[in-house]
Design a protein around this motif. Structure first.
Motif, PDB file in Angstrom:
ATOM      1  N   UNK A 260       0.832  -1.205   0.000  1.00  0.00           N
ATOM      2  CA  UNK A 260       0.000   0.000   0.000  1.00  0.00           C
ATOM      3  C   UNK A 260       0.865   1.251   0.000  1.00  0.00           C
ATOM      4  N   UNK A 261       1.972   1.227   0.754  1.00  0.00           N
ATOM      5  CA  UNK A 261       2.884   2.372   0.804  1.00  0.00           C
ATOM      6  C   UNK A 261       3.579   2.585  -0.536  1.00  0.00           C
ATOM      7  N   UNK A 262       4.005   1.485  -1.164  1.00  0.00           N
ATOM      8  CA  UNK A 262       4.677   1.573  -2.470  1.00  0.00           C
ATOM      9  C   UNK A 262       3.747   2.193  -3.507  1.00  0.00           C
ATOM     10  N   UNK A 263       2.491   1.793  -3.483  1.00  0.00           N
ATOM     11  CA  UNK A 263       1.514   2.351  -4.424  1.00  0.00           C
ATOM     12  C   UNK A 263       1.236   3.822  -4.118  1.00  0.00           C
ATOM     13  N   UNK A 264       1.213   4.163  -2.840  1.00  0.00           N
ATOM     14  CA  UNK A 264       0.890   5.532  -2.436  1.00  0.00           C
ATOM     15  C   UNK A 264       1.929   6.536  -2.914  1.00  0.00           C
ATOM     16  N   UNK A 265       3.197   6.110  -2.978  1.00  0.00           N
ATOM     17  CA  UNK A 265       4.267   7.035  -3.393  1.00  0.00           C
ATOM     18  C   UNK A 265       4.584   6.903  -4.881  1.00  0.00           C
ATOM     19  N   UNK A 266       3.783   6.083  -5.587  1.00  0.00           N
ATOM     20  CA  UNK A 266       3.955   5.898  -7.044  1.00  0.00           C
ATOM     21  C   UNK A 266       5.340   5.383  -7.411  1.00  0.00           C
ATOM     22  N   UNK A 267       5.867   4.483  -6.598  1.00  0.00           N
ATOM     23  CA  UNK A 267       7.169   3.890  -6.893  1.00  0.00           C
ATOM     24  C   UNK A 267       7.026   2.907  -8.048  1.00  0.00           C
ATOM     25  N   UNK A 268       7.857   3.057  -9.074  1.00  0.00           N
ATOM     26  CA  UNK A 268       7.734   2.195 -10.254  1.00  0.00           C
ATOM     27  C   UNK A 268       8.494   0.884 -10.095  1.00  0.00           C
ATOM     28  N   UNK A 269       9.414   0.838  -9.166  1.00  0.00           N
ATOM     29  CA  UNK A 269      10.174  -0.397  -8.947  1.00  0.00           C
ATOM     30  C   UNK A 269       9.280  -1.437  -8.255  1.00  0.00           C
ATOM     31  N   UNK A 270       9.396  -2.715  -8.637  1.00  0.00           N
ATOM     32  CA  UNK A 270       8.570  -3.771  -8.018  1.00  0.00           C
ATOM     33  C   UNK A 270       9.094  -4.144  -6.630  1.00  0.00           C
ATOM     34  N   UNK A 271       8.959  -3.240  -5.691  1.00  0.00           N
ATOM     35  CA  UNK A 271       9.531  -3.429  -4.366  1.00  0.00           C
ATOM     36  C   UNK A 271       8.642  -4.292  -3.476  1.00  0.00           C
ATOM     37  N   UNK A 272       9.261  -5.097  -2.648  1.00  0.00           N
ATOM     38  CA  UNK A 272       8.595  -5.913  -1.635  1.00  0.00           C
ATOM     39  C   UNK A 272       9.335  -5.698  -0.315  1.00  0.00           C
ATOM     40  N   UNK A 273       8.841  -6.220   0.801  1.00  0.00           N
ATOM     41  CA  UNK A 273       9.594  -6.079   2.050  1.00  0.00           C
ATOM     42  C   UNK A 273      11.030  -6.579   1.948  1.00  0.00           C
ATOM     43  N   UNK A 274      11.270  -7.614   1.134  1.00  0.00           N
ATOM     44  CA  UNK A 274      12.630  -8.146   1.000  1.00  0.00           C
ATOM     45  C   UNK A 274      13.545  -7.145   0.304  1.00  0.00           C
ATOM     46  N   UNK A 275      12.963  -6.198  -0.430  1.00  0.00           N
ATOM     47  CA  UNK A 275      13.755  -5.161  -1.087  1.00  0.00           C
ATOM     48  C   UNK A 275      14.503  -4.322  -0.059  1.00  0.00           C
ATOM     49  N   UNK A 276      13.956  -4.195   1.130  1.00  0.00           N
ATOM     50  CA  UNK A 276      14.639  -3.437   2.186  1.00  0.00           C
ATOM     51  C   UNK A 276      15.946  -4.121   2.568  1.00  0.00           C
ATOM     52  N   UNK A 277      15.965  -5.445   2.581  1.00  0.00           N
ATOM     53  CA  UNK A 277      17.189  -6.202   2.879  1.00  0.00           C
ATOM     54  C   UNK A 277      18.204  -6.011   1.756  1.00  0.00           C
ATOM     55  N   UNK A 278      17.749  -6.086   0.504  1.00  0.00           N
ATOM     56  CA  UNK A 278      18.648  -5.849  -0.630  1.00  0.00           C
ATOM     57  C   UNK A 278      19.245  -4.438  -0.564  1.00  0.00           C
ATOM     58  N   UNK A 279      18.415  -3.467  -0.217  1.00  0.00           N
ATOM     59  CA  UNK A 279      18.868  -2.082  -0.155  1.00  0.00           C
ATOM     60  C   UNK A 279      19.874  -1.891   0.976  1.00  0.00           C
ATOM     61  N   UNK A 280      19.620  -2.538   2.115  1.00  0.00           N
ATOM     62  CA  UNK A 280      20.546  -2.494   3.251  1.00  0.00           C
ATOM     63  C   UNK A 280      21.932  -2.961   2.822  1.00  0.00           C
ATOM     64  N   UNK A 281      22.013  -4.115   2.153  1.00  0.00           N
ATOM     65  CA  UNK A 281      23.302  -4.676   1.747  1.00  0.00           C
ATOM     66  C   UNK A 281      24.000  -3.787   0.726  1.00  0.00           C
ATOM     67  N   UNK A 282      23.253  -3.314  -0.260  1.00  0.00           N
ATOM     68  CA  UNK A 282      23.839  -2.487  -1.313  1.00  0.00           C
ATOM     69  C   UNK A 282      24.361  -1.166  -0.755  1.00  0.00           C
ATOM     70  N   UNK A 283      23.598  -0.562   0.139  1.00  0.00           N
ATOM     71  CA  UNK A 283      24.015   0.724   0.690  1.00  0.00           C
ATOM     72  C   UNK A 283      25.244   0.586   1.581  1.00  0.00           C
ATOM     73  N   UNK A 284      25.393  -0.561   2.271  1.00  0.00           N
ATOM     74  CA  UNK A 284      26.603  -0.790   3.059  1.00  0.00           C
ATOM     75  C   UNK A 284      27.827  -0.921   2.150  1.00  0.00           C
ATOM     76  N   UNK A 285      27.671  -1.639   1.059  1.00  0.00           N
ATOM     77  CA  UNK A 285      28.792  -1.798   0.121  1.00  0.00           C
ATOM     78  C   UNK A 285      29.150  -0.464  -0.528  1.00  0.00           C
ATOM     79  N   UNK A 286      28.128   0.331  -0.830  1.00  0.00           N
ATOM     80  CA  UNK A 286      28.390   1.654  -1.401  1.00  0.00           C
ATOM     81  C   UNK A 286      29.113   2.551  -0.398  1.00  0.00           C
TER      82      UNK A 286
END
Length: 330
Positions: A260-286
């Motif tokens: 519901x939150x993803x739709x509310x902000x019009x995010x075009x990426x197919x994000x799911x709760x697991x996307x937060x884990x992917x983002x956590x790992x990527x941002x640490x490496x960055x």
């Protein structure tokens, strides 16, 4: 008095499957999935008993899943695992052809990753009742069920750590407790404690305990240390015991709130709760943290699994300059 003249009723096959799964300490999710695929296999072949079927019937069902249902490779592998479990551990049959059935090769895809700005936007759009769950998942890199299954005793404010108990592969690990979450989590635990005290007053059964702990320590589930960090507002019936008790927030509940939150902000990426884990790992490496450190935080057995995130950061600003950009610079 038991009538000795009547033979004991043989257990139904699905009951045998359920009992065997529980005796081997598989998760309730695995139990549900395996029962689903075994029932599907039996129905596909006109309710024939699996012991009367062999390789041809098993491969026909798997081919139907792949060609007609067009299930993913991971789903196909799960169905095969369920059927192998049935034959090997329930029917106790070990045919040579069981080892010959090939497993589909999964296609490794790049994970969906949000930018820090996108993470902030989505987290702010999650309803307040579930926002702290999302913040915890992104702030620690936990899988959804790891976050929902946190107990009070797993949070160590003094050492700023969170202990993940029996994560994927039944492994424990320690992750950081973000300083920005310390305050909100303390407030959450105060609300949980009030709920727990009310449950004790009304004689509510203690929370579910893993393995044999409930038999060894009968009242442990009623103690403060074992309470869920993110409990449901209402009581629910434990599917294994039939007891009415306090369960943690259901994963489907948070998934709906996140979608519901993803739709509310019009995010075009197919994000799911697991996307937060992917983002956590990527941002640490960055942020130039060592990949071995990230591996340990994520709980990956092999660093090659963690390496997938290096492919994500090799594109865009952290990657190779496009020849078109080089051309335009001239």
């Amino acid at each position: 008095m038991l009538d000795q003249s009547q033979p004991a009723r043989a257990p139904r096959l699905l009951d045998e499957v359920r009992d065997r799964i529980r005796s081997m300490h598989y998760s309730i999710r695995t139990e549900e999935a395996y029962l689903h695929w075994i029932k599907g296999f039996i129905r596909f072949h006109g309710l024939r008993h699996p012991k009367d079927m062999a390789q041809a019937e098993l491969e026909a069902y798997l081919a139907w899943l792949a060609n007609e249902r067009q299930v993913s490779a991971s789903t196909h592998k799960q169905a095969l695992s369920a059927l192998l479990f049935l034959y090997r551990h329930v029917l106790r049959l070990e045919f040579p052809w069981l080892a010959e059935i090939g497993r589909p090769k999964a296609t490794r895809r790049l994970p969906v990753v949000l930018t820090p700005t996108e993470v902030t936007t989505v987290l702010q759009a999650i309803d307040p009742a579930h926002r702290l769950i999302g913040q915890t998942l992104y702030g620690t890199g936990l899988r959804l069920m790891e976050g929902l299954r946190l107990r009070v005793k797993d949070i160590d404010f003094e050492h700023q750590t969170i202990v993940v108990r029996e994560g994927k592969g039944a492994k424990d690990r320690v992750v950081m407790l973000p300083s920005k979450l310390a305050g909100p989590l303390r407030i959450q635990l105060r609300a949980v404690r009030a709920m727990w005290e009310a449950d004790r007053l009304h004689g509510v059964e203690g929370v579910w305990l893993p393995h044999a702990l409930e038999r060894k320590f009968r009242d442990a589930g009623k103690t403060w240390a074992w309470q869920w960090v993110f409990p449901m507002n209402d009581l629910s019936v434990d599917p294994k015991t039939g007891l009415s008790r306090r369960h943690h927030v259901q994963d489907q509940t948070f998934q709906r709130a996140f979608k519901k939150a993803v739709l509310a902000v019009n995010l075009v990426k197919p994000a799911t709760p697991h996307t937060l884990r992917h983002s956590f790992a990527t941002h640490l490496l960055q942020a130039r943290y060592d990949i071995r450190t990230v591996q340990e935080l994520l709980g990956h057995s092999d660093v090659s699994t963690t390496m997938i995130y290096t492919h994500v950061i090799k594109v865009g600003g952290a990657g190779v300059l496009s020849p078109l950009d080089a051309l335009l610079l001239k």
